[in-house]
Every structure is written in C-alpha cells, then in structure tokens.
Design a protein around this motif. Structure first.
Motif, PDB file in Angstrom:
ATOM      1  N   ILE A 167      32.164  55.299  15.133  1.00 36.69           N
ATOM      2  CA  ILE A 167      32.674  55.820  14.512  1.00 36.69           C
ATOM      3  C   ILE A 167      32.701  54.882  13.724  1.00 36.69           C
ATOM      4  N   VAL A 168      32.771  54.158  13.506  1.00 37.75           N
ATOM      5  CA  VAL A 168      32.149  53.565  11.698  1.00 37.75           C
ATOM      6  C   VAL A 168      31.182  53.623  10.830  1.00 37.75           C
ATOM      7  N   ALA A 169      30.213  53.913  11.860  1.00 38.60           N
ATOM      8  CA  ALA A 169      28.672  54.108  12.074  1.00 38.60           C
ATOM      9  C   ALA A 169      28.401  55.960  11.317  1.00 38.60           C
ATOM     10  N   VAL A 170      29.454  56.633  11.629  1.00 37.43           N
ATOM     11  CA  VAL A 170      29.211  57.685  10.917  1.00 37.43           C
ATOM     12  C   VAL A 170      30.137  58.210   9.474  1.00 37.43           C
ATOM     13  N   ALA A 171      31.055  56.996   9.604  1.00 40.70           N
ATOM     14  CA  ALA A 171      30.918  56.635   7.854  1.00 40.70           C
ATOM     15  C   ALA A 171      29.949  56.285   6.710  1.00 40.70           C
TER      16      ALA A 171
END
Length: 223
Positions: free
Chosen positions: A152-156
């Motif tokens: 999910i962090v990569a989406v940020a």
C-alpha cells in the motif's frame, strides 16, 4: 537496474528508509490501538459484530481515496505527509482488531481458570497469561499487516510521497520513447525484499516472545 541503483544510490536509500518506517510504524501503532478494541470485542460479546463490521468496512476503502480524504476530514493541509501514516494506521487497526479478538479467544478456559486459581486476575492475567498465549495468532495478523503495508505504501508514491513507489512513477515518466524498466524493476525487487525481511523479523520476534513453544517442541521431539 543495477546501473540505475548505483547512479541514484543516495536517493534510492532515502526512499527505502521512508518505505520501511511507513510500513512498520503504523502497524505498531495500529496494534496498540487494536489490543483494547480486540479485548472489548472478546470480553463483551455484543460488541463483537459492530466492531468487526466497522473495521471491516474501513479496510475496504481504497487507499488512494483514504489518502485524499484524510486531510479535509482532520483539518490538515492537503499536502501533509501525515496523511499516509494515518491512513496506514487505520488499515492496520482494521486488520488487527479481529486478529486480536480471535487470538484472545484462542486462550483455553482451562488456562484462564488455572491462572485465576494461582492469583492472576484482571490486567495482570491479561498481560501475563492471555496476551502471551495469544501471541502466535496475533503475530500471524501482524505479518499480513506488515506485508500489506509494503504494497500500500508504494501507492502513496503516485501522490508525491517519498518511498519506493516513487521509482514506479519515475519509470513511467521516463518511458517517453518506450518502456524504461530499470527504476520499475528496482522498485519491485526492493519492495519484495523489504516485505521478506520485515516478515522474517516478525517471525523472529514471535519466537523470542514465545520461548515455551520451542521448549515444548524440544520435549515432544523423538530421541
């Protein structure tokens, strides 16, 4: 990929560090918040359905939508870097509340009765008996939460936050005359390695927190 990593080493390491703390700190905070909620859900059975329903709905909110909604809902600046860790903490709580409740529910009545009989009651029994016995079940949920956060962090990275997701965005922007794979592959490899390392650390922490399981396995092993 290796040449890109060498040429942008400092930048990539900064993104890796940001990705690491964004993947772990919200899980730690989320677990601290999930412990009392999970205890309430297990202690007062009538609260279990509504708590699980609300936390389940929170987890279904798309990450991009949550990143965008948090600043106006909390009165924060639209570009605040806090929106990502806050969103990830919400996801971690949503995922871990059920795990904590089910972990505490896995403690047998025989164990709790024996603990009560020797004087362990209230908070003392919770921290000395119930919670340690529930650690393996809770640990399984923490492993899922940590690995999910890495993804999910990569989406940020798509909304300008510094992390390994920035490499995917850079690869896309550099793909002018055709696909430019080095930063994309590097980001993918580092995300996978980070997930494996963090998962291994959770497993190691679980082993350290449950030494009696190793002792029991040694006793039960054939000579």
């Amino acid at each position: 990929m290796f040449a890109y990593f060498r040429d942008h080493f400092a930048e990539v390491m900064n993104e890796l560090w940001a990705h690491t703390w964004l993947s772990t700190v919200p899980v730690v905070i989320g677990l601290l918040l999930a412990l009392p909620l999970g205890w309430i859900a297990r202690r007062y059975s009538f609260t279990y359905p509504p708590i699980m329903t609300v936390t389940g709905l929170l987890y279904t909110i798309p990450s991009i939508a949550l990143f965008v909604l948090i600043p106006p809902l909390l009165g924060l600046d639209p570009l605040t870097p806090l929106q990502v860790p806050i969103a990830l903490t919400i996801y971690s709580v949503a995922l871990l509340v059920r795990v904590v409740a089910d972990g505490l529910g896995s403690v047998s009545e025989t164990t709790t009765n024996a603990a009560t009989a020797i004087g362990y009651t209230g908070p003392r029994r919770f921290f000395a008996v119930d919670l340690p016995v529930a650690v393996p079940v809770i640990s399984a949920g923490v492993r899922v939460a940590v690995v999910s956060n890495v993804s999910i962090v990569a989406v940020a990275g798509t909304i300008g936050m510094t992390n390994l997701g920035s490499l995917f965005d850079q690869g896309y922007q550099l793909s002018v005359n055709g696909p430019y794979y080095p930063p994309i592959l590097l980001g993918l490899v580092l995300c996978i390695l980070l997930a494996l390392v963090l998962d291994g650390l959770v497993v190691l922490a679980t082993r350290l927190l449950t030494p009696w399981r190793r002792a029991g396995a040694s006793v039960g092993a054939p000579a």
